[in-house]
Scaffold this motif. Structure first.
Motif, PDB file in Angstrom:
ATOM      1  N   PRO A  50      -2.048  13.286  -1.762  1.00  0.00           N
ATOM      2  CA  PRO A  50      -2.484  12.882  -0.423  1.00  0.00           C
ATOM      3  C   PRO A  50      -1.723  11.680   0.116  1.00  0.00           C
ATOM      4  O   PRO A  50      -1.815  11.375   1.301  1.00  0.00           O
ATOM      5  N   LEU A  51      -0.958  10.993  -0.742  1.00  0.00           N
ATOM      6  CA  LEU A  51      -0.229   9.806  -0.320  1.00  0.00           C
ATOM      7  C   LEU A  51       1.244  10.075  -0.049  1.00  0.00           C
ATOM      8  O   LEU A  51       1.979   9.169   0.327  1.00  0.00           O
ATOM      9  N   ALA A  52       1.681  11.321  -0.256  1.00  0.00           N
ATOM     10  CA  ALA A  52       3.107  11.635  -0.134  1.00  0.00           C
ATOM     11  C   ALA A  52       3.643  11.292   1.245  1.00  0.00           C
ATOM     12  O   ALA A  52       4.768  10.800   1.380  1.00  0.00           O
ATOM     13  N   GLN A  53       2.852  11.519   2.278  1.00  0.00           N
ATOM     14  CA  GLN A  53       3.313  11.261   3.643  1.00  0.00           C
ATOM     15  C   GLN A  53       3.514   9.775   3.922  1.00  0.00           C
ATOM     16  O   GLN A  53       4.206   9.403   4.868  1.00  0.00           O
ATOM     17  N   CYS A  54       2.914   8.935   3.090  1.00  0.00           N
ATOM     18  CA  CYS A  54       2.988   7.484   3.310  1.00  0.00           C
ATOM     19  C   CYS A  54       4.088   6.825   2.499  1.00  0.00           C
ATOM     20  O   CYS A  54       4.494   5.701   2.814  1.00  0.00           O
ATOM     21  N   ARG A  55       4.544   7.480   1.449  1.00  0.00           N
ATOM     22  CA  ARG A  55       5.476   6.852   0.525  1.00  0.00           C
ATOM     23  C   ARG A  55       6.862   6.691   1.151  1.00  0.00           C
ATOM     24  O   ARG A  55       7.381   7.588   1.782  1.00  0.00           O
ATOM     25  N   GLY A  56       7.446   5.518   0.933  1.00  0.00           N
ATOM     26  CA  GLY A  56       8.799   5.265   1.400  1.00  0.00           C
ATOM     27  C   GLY A  56       9.729   4.899   0.271  1.00  0.00           C
ATOM     28  O   GLY A  56      10.875   4.574   0.497  1.00  0.00           O
ATOM     29  N   LEU A  86      -1.725  -6.912  -0.659  1.00  0.00           N
ATOM     30  CA  LEU A  86      -0.286  -7.100  -0.774  1.00  0.00           C
ATOM     31  C   LEU A  86      -0.048  -8.154  -1.840  1.00  0.00           C
ATOM     32  O   LEU A  86      -0.404  -9.322  -1.669  1.00  0.00           O
ATOM     33  N   LEU A  87       0.543  -7.729  -2.945  1.00  0.00           N
ATOM     34  CA  LEU A  87       0.752  -8.594  -4.106  1.00  0.00           C
ATOM     35  C   LEU A  87       2.189  -9.083  -4.123  1.00  0.00           C
ATOM     36  O   LEU A  87       3.129  -8.287  -4.098  1.00  0.00           O
ATOM     37  N   TYR A  88       2.351 -10.413  -4.198  1.00  0.00           N
ATOM     38  CA  TYR A  88       3.686 -11.021  -4.185  1.00  0.00           C
ATOM     39  C   TYR A  88       3.785 -12.065  -5.287  1.00  0.00           C
ATOM     40  O   TYR A  88       2.847 -12.833  -5.522  1.00  0.00           O
ATOM     41  N   PHE A  89       4.944 -12.096  -5.955  1.00  0.00           N
ATOM     42  CA  PHE A  89       5.216 -13.077  -7.004  1.00  0.00           C
ATOM     43  C   PHE A  89       6.223 -14.093  -6.483  1.00  0.00           C
ATOM     44  O   PHE A  89       7.343 -13.733  -6.123  1.00  0.00           O
ATOM     45  N   GLY A  90       5.838 -15.370  -6.467  1.00  0.00           N
ATOM     46  CA  GLY A  90       6.732 -16.400  -5.975  1.00  0.00           C
ATOM     47  C   GLY A  90       6.304 -17.764  -6.486  1.00  0.00           C
ATOM     48  O   GLY A  90       5.552 -17.864  -7.461  1.00  0.00           O
ATOM     49  N   THR A  94       7.144  -6.786  -2.680  1.00  0.00           N
ATOM     50  CA  THR A  94       5.722  -6.896  -2.394  1.00  0.00           C
ATOM     51  C   THR A  94       5.086  -5.558  -2.747  1.00  0.00           C
ATOM     52  O   THR A  94       5.588  -4.503  -2.348  1.00  0.00           O
ATOM     53  N   TYR A  95       3.985  -5.592  -3.498  1.00  0.00           N
ATOM     54  CA  TYR A  95       3.340  -4.373  -3.969  1.00  0.00           C
ATOM     55  C   TYR A  95       2.027  -4.156  -3.228  1.00  0.00           C
ATOM     56  O   TYR A  95       1.290  -5.106  -2.957  1.00  0.00           O
ATOM     57  N   LEU A  96       1.743  -2.910  -2.912  1.00  0.00           N
ATOM     58  CA  LEU A  96       0.450  -2.555  -2.336  1.00  0.00           C
ATOM     59  C   LEU A  96      -0.448  -2.071  -3.466  1.00  0.00           C
ATOM     60  O   LEU A  96      -0.172  -1.044  -4.090  1.00  0.00           O
ATOM     61  N   VAL A  97      -1.503  -2.834  -3.720  1.00  0.00           N
ATOM     62  CA  VAL A  97      -2.439  -2.522  -4.803  1.00  0.00           C
ATOM     63  C   VAL A  97      -3.806  -2.244  -4.182  1.00  0.00           C
ATOM     64  O   VAL A  97      -4.288  -3.017  -3.347  1.00  0.00           O
ATOM     65  N   ILE A  98      -4.418  -1.151  -4.580  1.00  0.00           N
ATOM     66  CA  ILE A  98      -5.716  -0.786  -4.033  1.00  0.00           C
ATOM     67  C   ILE A  98      -6.802  -1.049  -5.070  1.00  0.00           C
ATOM     68  O   ILE A  98      -6.497  -1.233  -6.260  1.00  0.00           O
ATOM     69  N   VAL A 138       0.276   1.579  -5.425  1.00  0.00           N
ATOM     70  CA  VAL A 138       0.661   2.823  -4.761  1.00  0.00           C
ATOM     71  C   VAL A 138       1.990   2.733  -4.032  1.00  0.00           C
ATOM     72  O   VAL A 138       2.563   3.763  -3.657  1.00  0.00           O
ATOM     73  N   GLU A 139       2.499   1.516  -3.818  1.00  0.00           N
ATOM     74  CA  GLU A 139       3.756   1.383  -3.078  1.00  0.00           C
ATOM     75  C   GLU A 139       4.334  -0.011  -3.283  1.00  0.00           C
ATOM     76  O   GLU A 139       3.625  -0.930  -3.697  1.00  0.00           O
ATOM     77  N   PHE A 140       5.640  -0.150  -3.027  1.00  0.00           N
ATOM     78  CA  PHE A 140       6.234  -1.474  -2.983  1.00  0.00           C
ATOM     79  C   PHE A 140       7.154  -1.571  -1.777  1.00  0.00           C
ATOM     80  O   PHE A 140       7.634  -0.557  -1.248  1.00  0.00           O
ATOM     81  N   PHE A 141       7.381  -2.793  -1.317  1.00  0.00           N
ATOM     82  CA  PHE A 141       8.203  -3.047  -0.147  1.00  0.00           C
ATOM     83  C   PHE A 141       9.269  -4.080  -0.500  1.00  0.00           C
ATOM     84  O   PHE A 141       8.975  -5.089  -1.145  1.00  0.00           O
ATOM     85  N   SER A 142      10.485  -3.836  -0.069  1.00  0.00           N
ATOM     86  CA  SER A 142      11.551  -4.815  -0.256  1.00  0.00           C
ATOM     87  C   SER A 142      11.416  -5.885   0.811  1.00  0.00           C
ATOM     88  O   SER A 142      10.684  -5.728   1.798  1.00  0.00           O
TER      89      SER A 142
END
Length: 209
Positions: free
Chosen positions: A33-39, A74-78, A175-179, A185-189
């Motif tokens: 169900p998440l395929a349409q959202c994945r980048g 939105l999970l970020y390490f810094g 940045t990671y999307l954690v539910i 479920v996803e990460f963003f550059s």
């Protein structure tokens, strides 16, 4: 003639495998169900990211992953001494939270330090308040920070060999999307814009609701 029949049969079988494989991939995607959202795609899949943890929140409370990820995050390490990348990325992530709030979607930001020596709870409380009233800052012992970074495959290295006070820390900037349920479920550059992230995060939230 026999050779020709064998070749024709082999070609037909190969086509059948390709068509069957295509149908299999289509069915796999249709069942997600998440395929349409994945980048993005990663080896092992996004489910391979993450780990259970116990860390110290910016208010001094010890918290587990279940107490942190109570909503899409939105999970970020810094680290707070970071001169440029971290504040820019954290500000963008806070903007994603703001954009989605205007659309009626609630998320939160979680900032995990890679520099626990300097990033005390007081420092994290001041830092996170600059970006969002709801942002969660997390710190811990060296071992605890190493464990959570390993769980999300986040590389970091402090250059503190000669200077124990004003050193810099190399680290990844995803940045990671954690539910809820501690599922990534996803990460963003860092090249992703706030609008792009808001659209994709919103897609995930809608698909999971």
């Amino acid at each position: 003639m026999a050779d020709r029949k064998i070749l024709m049969f082999g070609a037909a079988a190969a086509i059948g495998v390709l068509v069957g494989g295509g149908l299999f991939l289509t069915q796999q995607r249709a069942g997600d169900p998440l395929a349409q959202c994945r980048g993005s795609t990663v080896a092992g899949g996004m489910d391979s990211f993450g780990t259970d943890f116990t860390l110290t929140r910016h208010d001094g409370q010890r918290v587990t992953q279940d107490e942190v990820f109570t909503k899409p995050s939105l999970l970020y390490f810094g680290y707070t001494f970071c001169p440029d990348v971290c504040p820019l990325d954290t500000a963008r992530n806070a903007e994603v939270e703001h954009i989605l709030a205007e659309r009626g979607t609630e998320i939160q930001n979680v900032f995990v330090t890679v520099d626990p020596r300097r990033d005390t709870v007081e420092v994290l409380a001041d830092y996170t308040s600059l970006f969002s009233d709801d942002m969660i800052g997390l710190t811990g012992s060296d071992a605890e920070i190493a464990q959570i970074n390993q769980g999300w495959r986040n590389y970091y290295k402090a250059h503190d060999e000669e200077d124990q006070e004003y050193y810099l820390v190399d680290h990844m900037t995803n940045t990671y999307l954690v539910i809820p349920g501690n599922r990534t479920v996803e990460f963003f550059s860092r090249e992703a814009t706030a609008e792009q992230m808001a659209d994709r995060v919103g897609c995930f939230v809608d698909a999971l609701s």
